[in-house]
Write a protein that holds these residues in place. Structure first.
Motif, PDB file in Angstrom:
ATOM      1  N   VAL A 107       0.835  -1.209   0.000  1.00  0.00           N
ATOM      2  CA  VAL A 107       0.000   0.000   0.000  1.00  0.00           C
ATOM      3  C   VAL A 107       0.867   1.256   0.000  1.00  0.00           C
ATOM      4  O   VAL A 107       0.507   2.275  -0.582  1.00  0.00           O
ATOM      5  CB  VAL A 107      -0.971  -0.012   1.204  1.00  0.00           C
ATOM      6  N   GLY A 108       2.040   1.175   0.614  1.00  0.00           N
ATOM      7  CA  GLY A 108       2.932   2.328   0.722  1.00  0.00           C
ATOM      8  C   GLY A 108       3.873   2.530  -0.461  1.00  0.00           C
ATOM      9  O   GLY A 108       4.685   3.463  -0.441  1.00  0.00           O
ATOM     10  N   LEU A 109       3.777   1.690  -1.476  1.00  0.00           N
ATOM     11  CA  LEU A 109       4.669   1.856  -2.629  1.00  0.00           C
ATOM     12  C   LEU A 109       4.479   3.222  -3.278  1.00  0.00           C
ATOM     13  O   LEU A 109       3.354   3.689  -3.456  1.00  0.00           O
ATOM     14  CB  LEU A 109       4.414   0.762  -3.668  1.00  0.00           C
ATOM     15  N   LYS A 110       5.569   3.848  -3.631  1.00  0.00           N
ATOM     16  CA  LYS A 110       5.543   5.136  -4.322  1.00  0.00           C
ATOM     17  C   LYS A 110       5.099   4.924  -5.772  1.00  0.00           C
ATOM     18  O   LYS A 110       5.258   3.820  -6.316  1.00  0.00           O
ATOM     19  CB  LYS A 110       6.928   5.783  -4.292  1.00  0.00           C
ATOM     20  N   PRO A 111       4.561   5.955  -6.409  1.00  0.00           N
ATOM     21  CA  PRO A 111       4.067   5.808  -7.789  1.00  0.00           C
ATOM     22  C   PRO A 111       5.042   5.153  -8.768  1.00  0.00           C
ATOM     23  O   PRO A 111       4.617   4.291  -9.547  1.00  0.00           O
ATOM     24  CB  PRO A 111       3.714   7.239  -8.187  1.00  0.00           C
ATOM     25  N   PRO A 112       6.352   5.472  -8.750  1.00  0.00           N
ATOM     26  CA  PRO A 112       7.242   4.777  -9.686  1.00  0.00           C
ATOM     27  C   PRO A 112       7.309   3.265  -9.434  1.00  0.00           C
ATOM     28  O   PRO A 112       7.408   2.479 -10.374  1.00  0.00           O
ATOM     29  CB  PRO A 112       8.607   5.428  -9.463  1.00  0.00           C
ATOM     30  N   ALA A 113       7.242   2.863  -8.171  1.00  0.00           N
ATOM     31  CA  ALA A 113       7.264   1.434  -7.851  1.00  0.00           C
ATOM     32  C   ALA A 113       5.970   0.760  -8.280  1.00  0.00           C
ATOM     33  O   ALA A 113       5.988  -0.362  -8.787  1.00  0.00           O
ATOM     34  CB  ALA A 113       7.508   1.233  -6.360  1.00  0.00           C
ATOM     35  N   VAL A 114       4.842   1.449  -8.094  1.00  0.00           N
ATOM     36  CA  VAL A 114       3.553   0.910  -8.553  1.00  0.00           C
ATOM     37  C   VAL A 114       3.594   0.722 -10.068  1.00  0.00           C
ATOM     38  O   VAL A 114       3.173  -0.317 -10.592  1.00  0.00           O
ATOM     39  CB  VAL A 114       2.384   1.834  -8.139  1.00  0.00           C
ATOM     40  N   GLU A 115       4.112   1.709 -10.784  1.00  0.00           N
ATOM     41  CA  GLU A 115       4.227   1.602 -12.245  1.00  0.00           C
ATOM     42  C   GLU A 115       5.113   0.427 -12.641  1.00  0.00           C
ATOM     43  O   GLU A 115       4.824  -0.286 -13.602  1.00  0.00           O
ATOM     44  CB  GLU A 115       4.779   2.898 -12.842  1.00  0.00           C
ATOM     45  N   ALA A 116       6.188   0.222 -11.896  1.00  0.00           N
ATOM     46  CA  ALA A 116       7.089  -0.888 -12.201  1.00  0.00           C
ATOM     47  C   ALA A 116       6.385  -2.229 -12.003  1.00  0.00           C
ATOM     48  O   ALA A 116       6.484  -3.117 -12.856  1.00  0.00           O
ATOM     49  CB  ALA A 116       8.342  -0.804 -11.328  1.00  0.00           C
ATOM     50  N   VAL A 117       5.660  -2.372 -10.900  1.00  0.00           N
ATOM     51  CA  VAL A 117       4.940  -3.626 -10.644  1.00  0.00           C
ATOM     52  C   VAL A 117       3.907  -3.865 -11.733  1.00  0.00           C
ATOM     53  O   VAL A 117       3.826  -4.956 -12.304  1.00  0.00           O
ATOM     54  CB  VAL A 117       4.279  -3.617  -9.248  1.00  0.00           C
ATOM     55  N   ARG A 118       3.139  -2.822 -12.063  1.00  0.00           N
ATOM     56  CA  ARG A 118       2.089  -2.982 -13.078  1.00  0.00           C
ATOM     57  C   ARG A 118       2.665  -3.152 -14.478  1.00  0.00           C
ATOM     58  O   ARG A 118       2.027  -3.718 -15.355  1.00  0.00           O
ATOM     59  CB  ARG A 118       1.122  -1.797 -13.041  1.00  0.00           C
TER      60      ARG A 118
END
Length: 141
Positions: A107-118
């Protein structure tokens, strides 16, 4: 000398509207759950496979250009794959993430990390969208 007055389209400066608001944050789960076969040509991970097989798969795919699709009808397993994908990208222990997904970390992932996962986990394909969605909803808060 000629007329120095600028005319429309010839040196006249027009105000340009620029949005100063931050772009909307992409979610780990919005649009993640899809019906089987919805992402053609992507490698498919059987998310119900043994942890060792999933860990090996994720260690390789995390550094590829293709991304992958996980298939499962088990919401807890889908959550584990999301966590393990993030772990693979962050250099964390994939098997630990599979066994004990850290929801607060995700839940705490920063937007760049979320983009990387997705960018790597393209979809969770399932026929049990409600069951899988109920578990993954914990990541959308």
């Amino acid at each position: 000398m000629g007329d120095a007055t600028p005319t429309a389209g010839h040196g006249a400066s027009e105000p340009v509207l620029v949005s100063l608001s931050a772009p909307a944050r992409r979610s780990l789960v919005d649009g993640l759950i899809r019906p089987p076969g919805s992402v053609p040509d992507a490698p498919v991970l059987d998310a119900d496979a043994p942890d060792a097989e999933i860990a090996d798969f994720l260690a390789g795919v995390a550094h590829s250009d293709t991304g992958f699709v996980a298939r499962t009808d088990d919401g807890e397993r889908a959550l584990a794959v999301v966590a393990a994908t993030a772990a693979a990208l962050c250099g964390e222990d994939i098997r630990t993430a599979l066994a004990r997904p850290d929801i607060e970390f995700l839940v705490g992932l920063k937007p760049p990390a979320v983009e990387a996962v997705r960018g790597v986990l393209l979809a969770v394909e399932t026929v049990e969208t409600d069951r899988v969605g109920a578990v993954l909803a914990a990541l959308g808060r």
